[in-house]
Design a protein around this motif. Structure first.
Motif, PDB file in Angstrom:
ATOM      1  N   GLU A  75      -4.527   4.683   3.263  1.00  0.00           N
ATOM      2  CA  GLU A  75      -5.073   5.827   3.990  1.00  0.00           C
ATOM      3  C   GLU A  75      -4.806   5.693   5.488  1.00  0.00           C
ATOM      4  O   GLU A  75      -4.445   6.668   6.169  1.00  0.00           O
ATOM      5  N   LYS A  79      -2.463   8.113   7.862  1.00  0.00           N
ATOM      6  CA  LYS A  79      -3.033   8.731   9.069  1.00  0.00           C
ATOM      7  C   LYS A  79      -2.145   8.419  10.282  1.00  0.00           C
ATOM      8  O   LYS A  79      -1.870   9.311  11.103  1.00  0.00           O
ATOM      9  N   GLU A  83      -0.021  11.145  12.620  1.00  0.00           N
ATOM     10  CA  GLU A  83      -0.296  11.275  14.048  1.00  0.00           C
ATOM     11  C   GLU A  83       0.880  10.831  14.921  1.00  0.00           C
ATOM     12  O   GLU A  83       0.875  11.055  16.134  1.00  0.00           O
TER      13      GLU A  83
END
Length: 386
Positions: A75, A79, A83
């Motif tokens: 996870e 992420k 980003e």
């Protein structure tokens, strides 16, 4: 558009060492996500100390907790990818291997669904080099009782088998879920670092080409010619070489010593890379490993052919090679362009002749290396395979 590349494979095949050495030479911007570092970080936040020495026992003894830690690690990687402004994201983790009474997963189907890799590269080394790496790694050597005789080649080829099958199974399930992986590629780490960098970053400029050639029973001059052709071909393409993962020399040495002394129990093999260190291997272990290696060799070479847009056959011998003919047939089946260098007046096998005349615009074989290279460069825009 962001590109996620999963680097994986069996343990102790030199994946991160090879990739990091190659990437030090790269001018591309990329992020390298080593999953194990995320496992350490997540474990620490939960009051756990995860190390190379304890991770296997921890994962087997506490599978539910390890699954939760691994899921959280993926996870975080996802992420960071979302980003990031960088195009390339390389995620590195072992695939799967069995240890003791259990098995340890590097990733699950849910992890891959989250990661959504565009490509999967299975990084492989020859089994004798893996064995040497274990001996030179104190933590791993201790797991084998600090005894070389406990490190069986059969164990190492089964590690490879399990790792590859785990990837293939999950990618198949992933594609059923609508997530397309462009390809899964079995990559030997004896490829030059530039080949690896071109594979990662120059796919459009340097299409993938498979170099096919008769591999056994030739003089040294023959192999120098093959290497020279590989170098020249690599100026224009990303060239995959089946010789970059060479286990067959172990089998060939075994056959030679058995023929000389049928009662021999220990096979002495000089290491391929330095030609000096001698390994004494158990005869029965090599026999068991060979049955698996034979299948792995064929499946790996076909895998390389299947991902390539063209195959360049360097047939600098008049004798027909069953392996080369099979690779040409596989290339034909998968719509790859086929180029054959065969510089002899004697006609080749009709099958070789048929497959060797399947390049886009000229139904011809080549007797001149430079002419074949020019034809490949000129015709690459017309290759059928996308």
């Amino acid at each position: 558009m962001k590109e996620v590349i999963l680097l994986t494979g069996p343990p102790l095949n030199g994946r991160d060492e090879y990739a990091e050495e190659a990437l030090r030479r790269s001018k591309e911007e990329y992020d390298y996500h080593h999953v194990f570092e995320y496992l350490i970080q997540v474990g620490k936040e939960r009051g756990l100390k995860i190390t190379r020495k304890n991770v296997l026992d921890f994962a087997i003894s506490h599978p539910d907790l390890m699954n939760a830690i691994r899921d959280r690690a993926f996870e975080r990687i996802r992420k960071e990818i979302d980003e990031s402004e960088k195009r390339y994201h390389i995620v590195s983790t072992p695939s799967l291997f069995r240890w003791g009474s259990g098995s340890v997963l590097g990733f699950t189907l849910s992890n891959l669904k989250l990661l959504r890799p565009d490509r999967v590269i299975i990084v492989l080394d020859d089994i004798l080099s893996v064995r040497r790496r274990i001996v030179n790694d104190p933590e791993w050597f201790e797991r084998f009782g600090n005894d070389k005789d406990n490190i069986k080649l059969t164990t190492l080829v089964l590690w490879r088998e399990d790792a590859i099958n785990h990837v293939k199974t999950l990618v198949h399930e992933l594609e059923k879920e609508g997530v397309r992986v462009r390809y899964v590629l079995q990559f030997g780490i004896r490829h030059p670092h530039d080949t690896f960098l071109n594979l990662l970053f120059s796919e459009n400029e340097r299409p993938l080409v498979y170099l096919s050639y008769p591999m056994t029973g030739h003089e040294e001059e023959y192999y120098h010619r093959v290497r020279d052709f590989y170098t020249r071909l690599s100026r224009y393409f990303t060239v995959l070489d089946p010789g970059a993962l060479d286990d067959w020399w172990v089998v060939a040495e075994y056959d030679s010593q058995i023929n000389e002394d049928p009662s021999i129990r220990k096979i002495k093999i000089k290491h391929l890379l330095d030609g000096e260190e001698v390994e004494e291997l158990d005869r029965e272990d090599i026999e068991h490993a060979t049955d698996i290696l034979r299948r792995q060799l064929v499946e790996r070479d076909f895998n390389l052919v299947d991902v390539c847009k063209a195959i360049a056959v360097y047939h600098y011998t008049p004798e027909v090679s069953a392996g080369v003919i099979s690779e040409m047939a596989e290339a034909y089946r998968t719509f790859a362009a086929i180029y054959l260098y065969y510089p002899f007046k004697r006609r080749p096998s009709p099958f070789m002749e048929f497959y060797g005349m399947q390049n886009p615009s000229r139904r011809t074989m080549f007797r001149d290396e430079e002419e074949m290279l020019r034809a490949m460069v000129e015709e690459k825009e017309y290759w059928t395979k996308v």
